[in-house]
Motif scaffolding. Structure first.
Motif, mmCIF file in Angstrom:
data_model
loop_
_atom_site.group_PDB
_atom_site.id
_atom_site.type_symbol
_atom_site.label_atom_id
_atom_site.label_comp_id
_atom_site.label_asym_id
_atom_site.label_seq_id
_atom_site.Cartn_x
_atom_site.Cartn_y
_atom_site.Cartn_z
ATOM 1 N N VAL A 187 9.140 0.658 -7.167
ATOM 2 C CA VAL A 187 7.680 0.689 -7.001
ATOM 3 C C VAL A 187 7.065 -0.490 -7.741
ATOM 4 O O VAL A 187 7.327 -0.682 -8.938
ATOM 5 C CB VAL A 187 7.094 2.021 -7.526
ATOM 6 C CG1 VAL A 187 5.584 2.038 -7.330
ATOM 7 C CG2 VAL A 187 7.738 3.203 -6.828
ATOM 8 N N THR A 218 6.793 6.591 -9.901
ATOM 9 C CA THR A 218 6.481 5.226 -10.355
ATOM 10 C C THR A 218 7.732 4.543 -10.902
ATOM 11 O O THR A 218 7.651 3.730 -11.817
ATOM 12 C CB THR A 218 5.385 5.257 -11.442
ATOM 13 O OG1 THR A 218 5.825 6.078 -12.539
ATOM 14 C CG2 THR A 218 4.084 5.807 -10.882
ATOM 15 N N TRP A 255 1.350 -2.890 -8.657
ATOM 16 C CA TRP A 255 0.133 -2.538 -7.937
ATOM 17 C C TRP A 255 0.235 -1.138 -7.322
ATOM 18 O O TRP A 255 -0.721 -0.355 -7.355
ATOM 19 C CB TRP A 255 -0.164 -3.562 -6.856
ATOM 20 C CG TRP A 255 -1.311 -3.219 -5.942
ATOM 21 C CD1 TRP A 255 -1.290 -3.146 -4.589
ATOM 22 C CD2 TRP A 255 -2.660 -2.902 -6.332
ATOM 23 N NE1 TRP A 255 -2.521 -2.800 -4.101
ATOM 24 C CE2 TRP A 255 -3.385 -2.646 -5.155
ATOM 25 C CE3 TRP A 255 -3.304 -2.810 -7.562
ATOM 26 C CZ2 TRP A 255 -4.732 -2.295 -5.169
ATOM 27 C CZ3 TRP A 255 -4.653 -2.448 -7.576
ATOM 28 C CH2 TRP A 255 -5.348 -2.205 -6.389
ATOM 29 N N GLN A 256 1.408 -0.806 -6.802
ATOM 30 C CA GLN A 256 1.611 0.533 -6.263
ATOM 31 C C GLN A 256 1.559 1.588 -7.362
ATOM 32 O O GLN A 256 1.044 2.682 -7.142
ATOM 33 C CB GLN A 256 2.952 0.601 -5.525
ATOM 34 C CG GLN A 256 2.965 -0.159 -4.208
ATOM 35 C CD GLN A 256 4.344 -0.177 -3.567
ATOM 36 O OE1 GLN A 256 5.364 -0.300 -4.254
ATOM 37 N NE2 GLN A 256 4.382 -0.049 -2.253
ATOM 38 N N MET A 300 0.839 -1.210 0.000
ATOM 39 C CA MET A 300 0.000 0.000 0.000
ATOM 40 C C MET A 300 0.872 1.257 0.000
ATOM 41 O O MET A 300 1.958 1.270 0.579
ATOM 42 C CB MET A 300 -0.910 0.008 1.230
ATOM 43 C CG MET A 300 -1.960 -1.084 1.237
ATOM 44 S SD MET A 300 -3.244 -0.808 -0.011
ATOM 45 C CE MET A 300 -4.075 0.607 0.688
ATOM 46 N N ILE A 301 0.381 2.269 -0.646
ATOM 47 C CA ILE A 301 1.097 3.538 -0.687
ATOM 48 C C ILE A 301 0.520 4.493 0.356
ATOM 49 O O ILE A 301 -0.558 4.244 0.917
ATOM 50 C CB ILE A 301 0.990 4.189 -2.079
ATOM 51 C CG1 ILE A 301 -0.481 4.517 -2.398
ATOM 52 C CG2 ILE A 301 1.590 3.297 -3.142
ATOM 53 C CD1 ILE A 301 -0.671 5.363 -3.638
ATOM 54 N N GLN A 346 -2.036 2.294 -7.971
ATOM 55 C CA GLN A 346 -2.590 3.138 -6.913
ATOM 56 C C GLN A 346 -2.157 4.593 -7.081
ATOM 57 O O GLN A 346 -2.977 5.517 -6.950
ATOM 58 C CB GLN A 346 -2.142 2.612 -5.545
ATOM 59 C CG GLN A 346 -2.733 1.260 -5.181
ATOM 60 C CD GLN A 346 -2.179 0.741 -3.866
ATOM 61 O OE1 GLN A 346 -0.971 0.765 -3.623
ATOM 62 N NE2 GLN A 346 -3.061 0.276 -2.992
#
Length: 202
Positions: free
Chosen positions: A135, A130, A138-139, A1-2, A142
């Motif tokens: 990274v 990014t 999935w991140q 998660m970010i 997000q």
């Protein structure tokens, strides 16, 4: 998660939805309300596609062309500075406004989509935040989602700009255009100087 809040703050700062409003008002002085709405939507869509392109391919393209990120930042700053000069010294005669009425697609792309929304700072942030080496996919998805939310906010503020325009009139829009041009020139100079500093630190 970010860290969604941190990412939102970064993109809000570099895209600057609030700062887009006076640019939108100044750039669309010669258009009717319907054209302004279309310009806002087209510019938002174009800016989203451009920023997503930099998320997906920006880093790869720069590396393939052996272009360091600071050089990209310097070039973006110069382009933004030239646009700022056009805002300060550009034509504002009614005849020029009439000539632009049927060219809202061009206005939506420049100066609104680029460089107002998807400016050099936003493009650079899309690439840096990014970075493939640190990274996950999935991140990146997000981060892209947060970026799109900020662009949607910019579109919403542009759609509300007509009401602001009704309050300030054309004279107010011209004043805002000149002041915003000065601010953009300062931002562009800062970006360029930061790029030079980063480049010579490599």
């Amino acid at each position: 998660m970010i860290d969604f809040l941190a990412v939102f703050i970064v993109f809000f700062a570099v895209i600057d939805p609030i700062g887009t409003v006076p640019v939108f008002i100044a750039a669309t002085r010669g258009y009717d309300a319907k054209a302004k709405r279309r310009i806002a939507l087209i510019s938002g869509l174009a800016a989203t596609l451009i920023l997503l392109f930099f998320v997906v391919a920006g880093e790869l393209i720069l590396k393939a062309m052996a272009i360091p990120l600071p050089a990209f930042q310097i070039a973006g700053g110069i382009v933004l500075f030239l646009f700022a000069l056009s805002m300060i010294f550009g034509e504002s005669k009614p005849e020029e406004e009439v000539r632009l009425v049927n060219k809202y697609h061009e206005t939506a792309i420049f100066p609104l989509a680029v460089p107002s929304i998807a400016g050099p700072g936003a493009m650079l942030a899309a690439v840096l935040m990014t970075e493939n080496a640190r990274v996950s996919l999935w991140q990146q998805v997000q981060i892209s989602g947060v970026m799109i939310v900020v662009v949607i906010l910019a579109i919403f503020l542009m759609l509300m700009a007509s009401k602001i325009h009704n309050l300030i009139g054309n004279a107010g829009a011209i004043v805002i255009s000149k002041v915003m041009g000065l601010i953009l020139a300062a931002v562009a100079t800062t970006n360029t100087l930061a790029g030079f500093k980063s480049y010579f630190s490599l």
